[in-house]
Design a protein around this motif. Structure first.
Motif, PDB file in Angstrom:
ATOM      1  N   UNK A  63       0.815  -1.212   0.000  1.00 29.05           N
ATOM      2  CA  UNK A  63       0.000   0.000   0.000  1.00 29.05           C
ATOM      3  C   UNK A  63       0.850   1.263   0.000  1.00 29.05           C
ATOM      4  N   UNK A  64       0.308   2.304  -0.587  1.00 29.69           N
ATOM      5  CA  UNK A  64       0.895   3.643  -0.577  1.00 29.69           C
ATOM      6  C   UNK A  64      -0.243   4.633  -0.798  1.00 29.69           C
ATOM      7  N   UNK A  65       0.017   5.912  -0.545  1.00 34.82           N
ATOM      8  CA  UNK A  65      -0.997   6.946  -0.754  1.00 34.82           C
ATOM      9  C   UNK A  65      -0.628   7.768  -1.979  1.00 34.82           C
ATOM     10  N   UNK A  66      -1.637   8.476  -2.529  1.00 36.74           N
ATOM     11  CA  UNK A  66      -1.416   9.106  -3.828  1.00 36.74           C
ATOM     12  C   UNK A  66      -2.453  10.194  -4.080  1.00 36.74           C
ATOM     13  N   UNK A  67      -2.032  11.236  -4.789  1.00 39.92           N
ATOM     14  CA  UNK A  67      -2.949  12.223  -5.343  1.00 39.92           C
ATOM     15  C   UNK A  67      -2.757  12.275  -6.852  1.00 39.92           C
ATOM     16  N   UNK A  68      -3.871  12.250  -7.571  1.00 47.67           N
ATOM     17  CA  UNK A  68      -3.854  12.445  -9.014  1.00 47.67           C
ATOM     18  C   UNK A  68      -3.892  13.950  -9.237  1.00 47.67           C
ATOM     19  N   UNK A  69      -2.723  14.522  -9.423  1.00 50.51           N
ATOM     20  CA  UNK A  69      -2.605  15.970  -9.510  1.00 50.51           C
ATOM     21  C   UNK A  69      -3.226  16.486 -10.797  1.00 50.51           C
ATOM     22  N   UNK A  70      -3.846  17.681 -10.709  1.00 49.48           N
ATOM     23  CA  UNK A  70      -4.415  18.343 -11.886  1.00 49.48           C
ATOM     24  C   UNK A  70      -5.272  17.358 -12.686  1.00 49.48           C
ATOM     25  N   UNK A  71      -6.148  16.654 -11.992  1.00 46.73           N
ATOM     26  CA  UNK A  71      -6.862  15.573 -12.660  1.00 46.73           C
ATOM     27  C   UNK A  71      -7.734  16.104 -13.781  1.00 46.73           C
ATOM     28  N   UNK A  72      -7.541  15.546 -14.976  1.00 47.51           N
ATOM     29  CA  UNK A  72      -8.357  15.916 -16.135  1.00 47.51           C
ATOM     30  C   UNK A  72      -8.509  14.722 -17.075  1.00 47.51           C
ATOM     31  N   UNK A  73      -8.404  13.534 -16.511  1.00 44.44           N
ATOM     32  CA  UNK A  73      -8.484  12.301 -17.296  1.00 44.44           C
ATOM     33  C   UNK A  73      -9.908  11.756 -17.278  1.00 44.44           C
ATOM     34  N   UNK A  74     -10.053  10.489 -17.608  1.00 46.06           N
ATOM     35  CA  UNK A  74     -11.370   9.881 -17.784  1.00 46.06           C
ATOM     36  C   UNK A  74     -12.035   9.532 -16.457  1.00 46.06           C
ATOM     37  N   UNK A  75     -13.345   9.327 -16.547  1.00 43.73           N
ATOM     38  CA  UNK A  75     -14.087   8.853 -15.383  1.00 43.73           C
ATOM     39  C   UNK A  75     -13.579   7.490 -14.935  1.00 43.73           C
ATOM     40  N   UNK A  76     -13.118   6.687 -15.886  1.00 39.80           N
ATOM     41  CA  UNK A  76     -12.606   5.350 -15.552  1.00 39.80           C
ATOM     42  C   UNK A  76     -11.338   5.437 -14.720  1.00 39.80           C
TER      43      UNK A  76
END
Length: 268
Positions: free
Chosen positions: A153-166
């Motif tokens: 396990x690790x933690x994460x942020x999807x920065x500047x998210x502008x990708x798909x709903x999937x």
């Protein structure tokens, strides 16, 4: 500083030349807009000294470091030990940005994936959040994030998210966070706002990615941390919340994910 609700710019680039002549004023404007913390991101490790110096010079500024995927083929490959060692600094609060960008640099996807996995291992070992840049690589990104999370396990942020709903769902299912940038405030970003609105508000951060992607009414101009407030107001509308409540929620979210920044006591 005003009584404006407090927020955090979770991703900016204060070492870029765009700010060289007025960095103290940029930070002061941010504070006056209620942006009480900023995380400035080092995208090439050879620029680390400059980024670290900014964090050491300004109380509200923290820093993270990694190799941006678009530079992965041109920069020396970081090592896990190298990234882990950076965590000894009291204001070093995240690993990255790293990730995959096939929009401009698809030809280097193999080295990008190798670099990404190195950064994930460093996030795993340090307990610091991984900061992900994803563009035109949704399938590989979702697959690698899931494979690595299953391995540990690790933690994460999807920065500047502008990708798909999937990809949003894949990240959220792993317990990760999505960050709203100025893109989410653009008038034509209706579909993106719908993706955010379907996410748990407890998993949302706000950012500028300054000097890029200024939100309205500053679109097309240099972005700066103070403008986080404009994106956060759109975020509040997206979630049907009062601005102060949304600001308070994103602060709690940031402090949960970036717990080292939340615990910082002023000792460098």
């Amino acid at each position: 500083m005003t009584d404006t609700a407090q927020i955090t710019d979770s991703h900016c680039h204060l070492d870029f030349p765009d700010f060289a002549d007025e960095l103290p004023q940029v930070i002061e404007r941010a504070m006056n807009a209620g942006v009480t913390r900023m995380v400035t991101i080092c995208t090439k490790l050879r620029q680390l000294d400059q980024v670290r110096a900014i964090a050491e010079s300004f109380e509200p500024v923290f820093f993270a470091a990694g190799t941006h995927p678009m530079s992965a083929a041109d920069e020396p490959l970081a090592t896990v030990d190298e990234l882990v060692a950076l965590a000894e600094h009291p204001k070093f609060v995240g690993i990255g940005e790293t990730g995959l960008d096939y929009h401009y640099t698809a030809e280097s996807k193999d080295i990008q994936q190798q670099s990404l996995r190195i950064h994930i291992e460093a996030a795993r070992q340090t307990g610091l959040p991984l900061i992900i840049h994803a563009r035109a690589a949704d399938d590989d990104m979702a697959r690698i994030l899931a494979e690595e999370h299953k391995a540990g396990a690790y933690t994460c942020v999807m920065h500047c998210f502008s990708s798909s709903a999937e990809l949003a769902k894949a990240a959220l299912d792993l317990g990760f966070y999505l960050s709203m940038s100025g893109i989410s405030a653009f008038p034509k970003s209706t579909e993106l706002r719908e993706i955010f609105a379907s996410a748990p508000v407890e998993r949302i951060l706000v950012e500028t990615d300054a000097p890029y992607l200024a939100p309205p009414p500053h679109r097309g101009k240099r972005n700066e941390p103070a403008f986080t407030a404009h994106t956060a107001r759109i975020g509040a509308e997206t979630f049907g919340m009062e601005y102060a409540d949304f600001a308070r929620q994103t602060q709690a979210n940031f402090e949960r994910l970036f717990s080292k920044a939340a615990a910082y006591n002023g000792a460098v």
